[in-house]
Design a protein around this motif. Structure first.
Motif, PDB file in Angstrom:
ATOM      1  N   PHE A   1      -0.584   8.682  -6.952  1.00 53.35           N
ATOM      2  CA  PHE A   1      -0.076   9.437  -6.920  1.00 53.35           C
ATOM      3  C   PHE A   1      -1.095  10.486  -6.264  1.00 53.35           C
ATOM      4  N   GLN A   2      -1.168  11.483  -5.367  1.00 50.43           N
ATOM      5  CA  GLN A   2       0.605  10.791  -4.629  1.00 50.43           C
ATOM      6  C   GLN A   2       0.473  11.405  -3.263  1.00 50.43           C
ATOM      7  N   TRP A   3       0.757  11.197  -2.249  1.00 49.42           N
ATOM      8  CA  TRP A   3       0.942  11.712  -0.677  1.00 49.42           C
ATOM      9  C   TRP A   3      -0.178  12.570  -0.540  1.00 49.42           C
ATOM     10  N   ARG A   4       0.496  13.939  -0.875  1.00 50.21           N
ATOM     11  CA  ARG A   4       0.198  14.975  -0.464  1.00 50.21           C
ATOM     12  C   ARG A   4      -0.676  15.929  -1.482  1.00 50.21           C
ATOM     13  N   ALA A   5      -1.642  16.684  -2.014  1.00 49.75           N
ATOM     14  CA  ALA A   5      -2.309  16.576  -2.892  1.00 49.75           C
ATOM     15  C   ALA A   5      -1.013  18.914  -3.504  1.00 49.75           C
ATOM     16  N   SER A   6      -0.471  18.861  -4.346  1.00 45.33           N
ATOM     17  CA  SER A   6       0.146  19.764  -4.365  1.00 45.33           C
ATOM     18  C   SER A   6      -0.374  21.008  -4.214  1.00 45.33           C
ATOM     19  N   LEU A   7       0.200  22.208  -3.904  1.00 43.12           N
ATOM     20  CA  LEU A   7      -0.367  23.368  -3.752  1.00 43.12           C
ATOM     21  C   LEU A   7      -0.435  23.918  -4.964  1.00 43.12           C
ATOM     22  N   GLN A   8       1.070  23.719  -5.638  1.00 44.99           N
ATOM     23  CA  GLN A   8       1.881  24.545  -6.528  1.00 44.99           C
ATOM     24  C   GLN A   8       1.183  23.586  -7.691  1.00 44.99           C
TER      25      GLN A   8
ATOM     26  N   TRP B   1       6.878  16.956   7.528  1.00 45.40           N
ATOM     27  CA  TRP B   1       8.033  15.620   6.941  1.00 45.40           C
ATOM     28  C   TRP B   1       7.629  14.494   8.173  1.00 45.40           C
ATOM     29  N   ARG B   2       7.142  15.051   8.766  1.00 44.03           N
ATOM     30  CA  ARG B   2       7.391  13.871  10.813  1.00 44.03           C
ATOM     31  C   ARG B   2       5.637  13.756  10.613  1.00 44.03           C
ATOM     32  N   GLU B   3       5.106  14.669  10.630  1.00 44.18           N
ATOM     33  CA  GLU B   3       3.614  14.442  10.366  1.00 44.18           C
ATOM     34  C   GLU B   3       3.529  13.341   9.115  1.00 44.18           C
ATOM     35  N   ASP B   4       4.380  13.602   8.525  1.00 39.35           N
ATOM     36  CA  ASP B   4       3.739  12.943   6.894  1.00 39.35           C
ATOM     37  C   ASP B   4       4.031  10.914   7.391  1.00 39.35           C
TER      38      ASP B   4
ATOM     39  N   PHE C   1       0.941  -0.788  -0.030  1.00 41.36           N
ATOM     40  CA  PHE C   1       0.033   0.080  -0.368  1.00 41.36           C
ATOM     41  C   PHE C   1       0.842   1.287   0.387  1.00 41.36           C
ATOM     42  N   GLY C   2       0.742   1.739  -1.024  1.00 44.51           N
ATOM     43  CA  GLY C   2       1.902   2.748  -1.324  1.00 44.51           C
ATOM     44  C   GLY C   2       2.071   4.232  -2.102  1.00 44.51           C
ATOM     45  N   CYS C   3       2.415   5.397  -2.236  1.00 43.27           N
ATOM     46  CA  CYS C   3       2.366   6.461  -2.647  1.00 43.27           C
ATOM     47  C   CYS C   3       3.812   7.008  -3.376  1.00 43.27           C
ATOM     48  N   ASP C   4       3.754   7.985  -4.141  1.00 46.25           N
ATOM     49  CA  ASP C   4       4.578   8.679  -4.319  1.00 46.25           C
ATOM     50  C   ASP C   4       4.805  10.261  -3.103  1.00 46.25           C
ATOM     51  N   TYR C   5       5.605  10.337  -2.785  1.00 45.03           N
ATOM     52  CA  TYR C   5       6.211  11.438  -2.039  1.00 45.03           C
ATOM     53  C   TYR C   5       7.550  12.077  -2.504  1.00 45.03           C
ATOM     54  N   ASN C   6       7.103  13.300  -2.609  1.00 46.11           N
ATOM     55  CA  ASN C   6       7.480  14.632  -3.335  1.00 46.11           C
ATOM     56  C   ASN C   6       7.897  15.898  -1.984  1.00 46.11           C
ATOM     57  N   PRO C   7       8.845  14.798  -0.800  1.00 47.17           N
ATOM     58  CA  PRO C   7       8.955  15.727  -0.123  1.00 47.17           C
ATOM     59  C   PRO C   7       9.590  17.943  -0.468  1.00 47.17           C
ATOM     60  N   GLU C   8       9.919  17.834  -1.430  1.00 48.21           N
ATOM     61  CA  GLU C   8      10.828  18.673  -1.250  1.00 48.21           C
ATOM     62  C   GLU C   8       9.584  19.910  -1.700  1.00 48.21           C
ATOM     63  N   GLN C   9       8.413  19.636  -2.122  1.00 53.89           N
ATOM     64  CA  GLN C   9       7.310  20.672  -2.206  1.00 53.89           C
ATOM     65  C   GLN C   9       6.697  20.744  -0.604  1.00 53.89           C
ATOM     66  N   TRP C  10       7.201  20.126   0.437  1.00 52.59           N
ATOM     67  CA  TRP C  10       6.638  20.917   1.529  1.00 52.59           C
ATOM     68  C   TRP C  10       7.881  21.427   2.169  1.00 52.59           C
ATOM     69  N   ASP C  11       7.757  22.029   3.737  1.00 49.04           N
ATOM     70  CA  ASP C  11       8.944  22.021   4.471  1.00 49.04           C
ATOM     71  C   ASP C  11       9.143  21.281   5.065  1.00 49.04           C
ATOM     72  N   PRO C  12      10.362  20.683   5.625  1.00 49.96           N
ATOM     73  CA  PRO C  12      10.469  20.498   6.541  1.00 49.96           C
ATOM     74  C   PRO C  12      10.006  19.981   8.469  1.00 49.96           C
TER      75      PRO C  12
ATOM     76  N   ARG D   1       2.715   5.984   8.814  1.00 43.52           N
ATOM     77  CA  ARG D   1       1.824   4.654   9.292  1.00 43.52           C
ATOM     78  C   ARG D   1       0.623   4.350   9.997  1.00 43.52           C
ATOM     79  N   GLU D   2       0.224   5.660  10.240  1.00 41.48           N
ATOM     80  CA  GLU D   2      -1.338   5.771  10.464  1.00 41.48           C
ATOM     81  C   GLU D   2      -2.474   4.790  10.004  1.00 41.48           C
ATOM     82  N   VAL D   3      -1.811   4.980   8.115  1.00 48.66           N
ATOM     83  CA  VAL D   3      -3.276   4.290   7.383  1.00 48.66           C
ATOM     84  C   VAL D   3      -2.263   2.812   6.795  1.00 48.66           C
ATOM     85  N   GLY D   4      -1.394   2.644   6.950  1.00 47.87           N
ATOM     86  CA  GLY D   4      -0.654   1.613   6.945  1.00 47.87           C
ATOM     87  C   GLY D   4      -0.374   1.464   5.243  1.00 47.87           C
TER      88      GLY D   4
END
Length: 690
Positions: A368-375, A48-51, A34-45, A56-59
């Motif tokens: 695709f993907q973990w978080r919906a992009s803002l830009q 990342w820990r919250e993500d 159970f997976g996803c693309d993750y693009n952490p470069e789009q987000w403030d560090p 883990r919460e959803v498996g």
């Protein structure tokens, strides 16, 4: 129950592969991924820990990273900075989440294209495509390859021994936008490819039929890529350019994989695009080179039956995997962003779509993907975490899907079994949909989807296989519009029929050889004897013109002036340009041979389903009781005796199925009728006699 380890590997074919199939690493995963693309470069560090905690919460247990990381990793002076990627890898590893590590080469950074504009792709009209999107590179460019492979070398050397890396992800959706390039470098590469394929200029002239329109070549340097012309282009040249373009990108994949293999023993893949709107890559030639077949699939609402196309794409992906389990590398939780109207999924559709892939052999469900992009261009593409955040109905559906994928872990490693095969070919797609053809009112995929749809609605499980494949063991082989076929591929169908397999061939099949040269003597040239028919002339009709058969069946688009030479006529055209001539024939098999059916028109949906039902019954092919256009029923089984039945109810009414065992989604025991509510999925671990 403990989740078994799913072991996925593509099976060998007659094609050469850089590493022997038995020596290839296999992708092993506990249960269904159970997976996803993750693009952490789009987000403030700080996010990342919250993500990672929410994963883990959803498996979520398999995450693709560094897919589009080039500009974050490398500066214009060539220096690499892996500090951010290091941190993300460690965060995921610390949470027990495995990494599908991208090579970051999918799109070059602006500094590279600014310094080396010669890597930019050139279109068929001679215009250059510029940076600002993605995949702004020519597949034949040695300059791009030099820089890209240096990046792969650095990434592979740094993370080769990291325990989090479970899988390597070469580039991303290779050829989605840049499959064909017409620049000078591509032209030189095309000439080299043609020399290797044809040997001499005379052989090339014969293959392309260059005596037509005074196109005969006298030197390799006279040959160009098939740029746009003031008339239609040479179809042999266009067909070879399709082949070359697919091979060129495959060569690029192999180059990245070779670099990775020098450093790492982990399996390597790339995400295919087995879908209705991508046709530039011949994945039959690609599949032997990946350690696990992975596919990206999105519902295409420009199609009449997007849900049936999903099933076809999943069955075709399983065919590419040689029947082994495969990975759904990308799909969507809701709407995409690239169609004219991007439809949101209705409640429950996320679970149904996801498990429809699992039912047809996927041992991984990724997004695709973990978080919906803002830009950026994909900011309105759905994701596991929508813009609304975790206080949303979509997030709650994601959590439920994660739970269900977890309880289905025991299904991993089992296989789908089928009585029916359908022949499919990218080469035939390219040839059949050429610029000059009998009618533009029907395309290759129209026939493929229509015939597959009839089988799907009747509850037949279908293996989609390449022409020339071993067809022994199938009760029925369906051949929809296979326009281009080689002699050996045609002989494989003949041999299957001779051994007792029934066949159903539809119009526009067997017309040309591998050089797009018409087989003379009447259509369908490759299979006239097998089918016991001879077509003198195609007789397509104008859009909106209906055709009637003597049985009362309705048809459209296509008719043929046909004679039955050694076949029974089961139906005739009642009107139109072929009135009174055969429309449906059957050559009855003798001495143990199977029946050979031919359909000379495109029947309307209900009538086509009735005909295909007759063919299925005559062949003794199994269909699932209770299956319909709205209710998909598919089975997976293991060599150890495990058996599972998937029931995906897309309809608006509850259905009952007879079952005995344990229903895994709800955890209830079943001994008799099992109710499957509208819009839900049930998966039964079956017990008792098969």
């Amino acid at each position: 129950m403990d989740q078994p380890v799913s072991t996925l590997a593509s099976s060998p074919t007659e094609l050469d592969r850089p590493v022997a199939a038995t020596d290839r690493p296999r992708f092993a995963h506990p249960g269904i991924a159970f997976g996803c693309d993750y693009n952490p470069e789009q987000w403030d560090p700080s996010v990342w820990r919250e993500d990672v905690a929410l994963m883990r919460e959803v498996g979520v247990d398999l995450v693709a990273i560094n897919v589009f990381g080039w500009s974050s990793l490398q500066a214009p002076d060539g220096a690499f900075d892996f500090s951010a990627l290091d941190e993300v890898v460690e965060l995921l590893h610390g949470a027990g989440i495995r990494v599908n590590l991208g090579t970051a080469t999918a799109s070059p950074p602006p500094w590279l294209t600014a310094r080396h504009p010669e890597i930019l792709p050139v279109m068929a009209d001679g215009t250059t495509r510029y940076p600002g999107g993605r995949q702004a590179w020519c597949p034949s460019s040695p300059v791009f390859r030099q820089h890209a492979l240096a990046l792969v070398e650095a990434v592979a050397a740094r993370y080769a021994d990291h325990p989090a890396v479970a899988l390597w992800h070469v580039s991303n959706e290779l050829g989605c936008h840049n499959a064909q390039c017409h620049c000078d470098e591509s032209t030189r590469a095309f000439r080299r490819w043609l020399r290797e394929r044809h040997g001499t200029i005379d052989e090339l002239n014969r293959a392309w039929g260059t005596s037509f329109w005074s196109q005969r070549y006298t030197d390799w340097d006279e040959i160009l890529t098939p740029r746009l012309t003031i008339s239609t282009r040479n179809p042999g040249q266009v067909l070879d350019f399709h082949r070359f373009s697919s091979d060129e990108l495959l060569g690029y994949y192999r180059a990245e994989a070779e670099v990775i293999r020098r450093h790492s023993a982990a399996p390597i893949t790339t995400n295919f695009m087995v879908t209705a709107h991508i046709r530039d890559l011949d994945y039959w030639t690609w599949a032997p080179d990946v350690d696990v077949v992975a596919n990206d699939h999105y519902l295409d609402h420009r199609l009449g039956e997007p849900r049936t196309e999903l099933a076809f794409a999943a069955d075709l992906t399983r065919g590419l995997a040689g029947g082994e389990p495969w990975l759904l590398m990308e799909h969507s939780t809701g709407a995409v962003n690239w169609q004219p109207v991007n439809l949101a999924k209705e409640p429950g559709q996320l679970l149904r779509n996801s498990l429809a892939h699992v039912a047809r052999g996927a041992d991984g469900v990724c997004f695709f993907q973990w978080r919906a992009s803002l830009q950026g261009s994909e900011k309105f593409h759905s994701a596991l975490i929508p813009h609304a955040g975790t206080d949303s109905a979509l997030w709650r559906e994601v959590a439920e899907l994660g739970r269900v994928v977890g309880v289905l872990g025991e299904v991993a490693g089992t296989r789908v079994r089928a009585d029916v095969a359908l022949l499919f070919s990218w080469e035939s797609w390219w040839a059949a949909d050429g610029e000059n053809r009998p009618t533009h009112e029907i395309a290759y995929l129209d026939q493929v989807h229509a015939l597959y749809g009839a089988l799907h609605d009747l509850g037949a499980t279908v293996d989609v296989v390449r022409p020339g494949a071993d067809l022994s063991g199938y009760r029925l082989v369906v051949v929809p519009g296979l326009h281009l076929v080689r002699d050996a591929e045609a002989a494989a169908l003949d041999a299957a029929a001779a051994s007792g397999t029934h066949v159903l061939v539809t119009f526009s099949s067997g017309i040309v050889d591998e050089h797009d040269r018409v087989r003379p003597g009447g259509y369908p040239g490759a299979w006239r004897d097998l089918l016991g028919i001879r077509v003198e002339e195609f007789a397509p009709v104008l859009a909106g013109t209906g055709l009637a058969l003597e049985s009362g069946a309705a048809a459209a688009v296509w008719a043929e002036r046909l004679e039955a030479t050694d076949a029974d006529v089961l139906d005739r055209f009642a009107d139109g340009p072929a009135a009174g001539m055969p429309a449906v024939t059957r050559r009855t098999g003798t001495d143990g041979a199977g029946d050979a059916w031919y359909l000379a028109t495109l029947l309307e949906r209900d009538d086509l389903r009735d005909l295909v039902g007759r063919v299925l019954t005559g062949a003794g092919a199994a269909s699932e009781p209770g299956a319909s256009a709205d209710v998909e029923i598919t089975r997976r089984a293991g060599s150890d005796g495990r058996r599972y039945r998937f029931v995906v109810n897309h309809g608006s009414a509850d259905v009952d199925v007879d079952a005995r065992g344990t229903e895994l989604v709800t955890g209830i025991a079943v001994d008799g009728a099992l109710a499957v509510p509208a819009g839900t999925v049930r998966v039964i671990r079956e017990e008792g006699a098969a």
